[in-house]
Design an enzyme around this catalytic site. Structure first.
Site, mmCIF file in Angstrom:
data_model
loop_
_atom_site.group_PDB
_atom_site.id
_atom_site.type_symbol
_atom_site.label_atom_id
_atom_site.label_comp_id
_atom_site.label_asym_id
_atom_site.label_seq_id
_atom_site.Cartn_x
_atom_site.Cartn_y
_atom_site.Cartn_z
ATOM 1 N N ALA A 1 0.822 -1.214 0.000
ATOM 2 C CA ALA A 1 0.000 0.000 0.000
ATOM 3 C C ALA A 1 0.855 1.263 0.000
ATOM 4 O O ALA A 1 0.327 2.367 -0.059
ATOM 5 C CB ALA A 1 -0.913 0.001 1.230
ATOM 6 N N ASP A 2 2.173 1.092 0.068
ATOM 7 C CA ASP A 2 3.051 2.243 0.230
ATOM 8 C C ASP A 2 3.202 3.034 -1.075
ATOM 9 O O ASP A 2 3.666 2.513 -2.089
ATOM 10 C CB ASP A 2 4.421 1.774 0.711
ATOM 11 C CG ASP A 2 5.312 2.932 1.088
ATOM 12 O OD1 ASP A 2 5.413 3.206 2.292
ATOM 13 O OD2 ASP A 2 5.885 3.565 0.190
ATOM 14 N N ILE A 3 2.848 4.325 -1.021
ATOM 15 C CA ILE A 3 2.909 5.185 -2.212
ATOM 16 C C ILE A 3 4.339 5.316 -2.727
ATOM 17 O O ILE A 3 4.570 5.333 -3.938
ATOM 18 C CB ILE A 3 2.358 6.592 -1.875
ATOM 19 C CG1 ILE A 3 0.929 6.491 -1.343
ATOM 20 C CG2 ILE A 3 2.407 7.475 -3.082
ATOM 21 C CD1 ILE A 3 -0.076 6.069 -2.350
ATOM 22 N N GLY A 4 5.299 5.416 -1.799
ATOM 23 C CA GLY A 4 6.695 5.552 -2.197
ATOM 24 C C GLY A 4 7.174 4.356 -3.001
ATOM 25 O O GLY A 4 7.852 4.515 -4.020
#
Length: 279
Positions: free
Chosen positions: A233-236
């Site tokens: 789920a991490d945008i980065g």
DNA sequence: GACCAGGATTGCT
DNA sequence: AGCAATCATGGT
């Protein structure tokens, strides 16, 4: 106490990463970090050699158990060359050449890293660092210039408004206080996770309000140092993969998970080096 | 001024 | 089960 390692280890890079969080007492010029230990003392770790020939000076450790703890935080026993070799023939091979020797460094406090992960949810890094810093300055304490996270009982006793004043959202304030209460009351015991499987820990953690998959996975990576987590789920990470794969959009969950068999059992390092690639 | 940030929860179909 | 609204605020 001086030690050296038989494999590439980029300590300066590790320090830069730690310095990204203003809570940590890092001196890049002196190549030193000071670590507030649970036992109350402050250990100093200083880099002496180079990435190719790494060695360290460790000062002010109380006993051998504490020395082992420091070594464990910095993963001095985890062969980074073996891990890089694992990625050699994958789509991330170049990353492990470009950033060779970048270690996975654990945070210095289990409770602190959980609070930090909650605070960092969905916020841009600069503002989230401001919030964690305010949190520590307001409720933690400073010992010889080194900040220490407060004990959970202090936070458990707060009202939502005490955190709203620091510009926490009401909901985030509820999460932080609620989790601290759960820890004080023994419903959530961060210290007993050491001998449990990743999945079991995630399952227990997400049962608490405010903890979702991203937070639990980050806790496993940076709190416990587990090697095989990838917070999807991490945008980065999504942005990093977009760049590495040359896409004109962020990758889908399915596209990312397709690569897991190749990266496993070192998914955490795939994530770490991807974050590194966009820093 | 809209839109997105190193997300999670709640309420609605 | 899956989607949209919500949250605080800073950067682009």
């Amino acid at each position: 106490m001086q030690i050296s390692l038989p494999f590439k280890y980029d300590f300066d890079r590790a320090l830069e990463r730690l310095a990204g969080d203003p809570v940590n007492a890092v001196d890049l010029q002196k190549r030193e970090v000071r670590i507030p230990m649970e036992e109350g003392n402050i250990v100093s770790l200083r880099g002496l050699g180079s990435t190719d020939s790494p060695s360290f000076l460790i000062d002010n450790v109380l006993d051998d158990a504490q020395l082992q703890k420091v070594k464990s935080i910095f993963h001095f026993d985890r062969r980074l060359d073996t891990i890089a070799e694992h990625f050699k023939h994958t789509d991330l091979g170049q990353l492990f050449i470009d950033h060779a020797g970048t270690p996975l460094v654990k945070s210095f406090s289990l409770y602190g890293t959980l609070m930090k992960n909650i605070i960092h949810q969905q916020l841009n890094l600069t503002f989230s660092h401001v919030l964690t810093m305010r949190f520590v300055e307001t409720f933690g304490d400073n010992q010889d210039g080194v900040w220490r996270y407060p004990n959970p009982d202090k936070i458990a006793a707060l009202e939502v408004d005490n955190l709203r004043e620091l510009q926490f959202s009401g909901r985030k304030a509820e999460y932080v206080i609620g989790l601290s209460k759960a820890i004080v009351e023994g419903e959530l015991d961060l210290t007993k996770f050491d001998h449990k499987e990743d999945e079991e820990v995630i399952c227990e953690m997400v049962a608490h309000r405010g903890v979702g998959p991203w937070t639990a996975q980050n806790f496993l990576m940076f709190g416990l140092g587990r090697p095989n987590l990838f917070p999807i789920a991490d945008i980065g990470l999504q942005n990093a993969l977009k760049q590495v794969w040359g896409l004109d959009r962020k990758p889908t969950k399915e596209e990312m998970m397709e690569r897991f068999p190749d990266w496993s059992p070192y998914l955490s390092y795939a994530a770490l080096y991807l974050w590194r690639s966009i820093e």
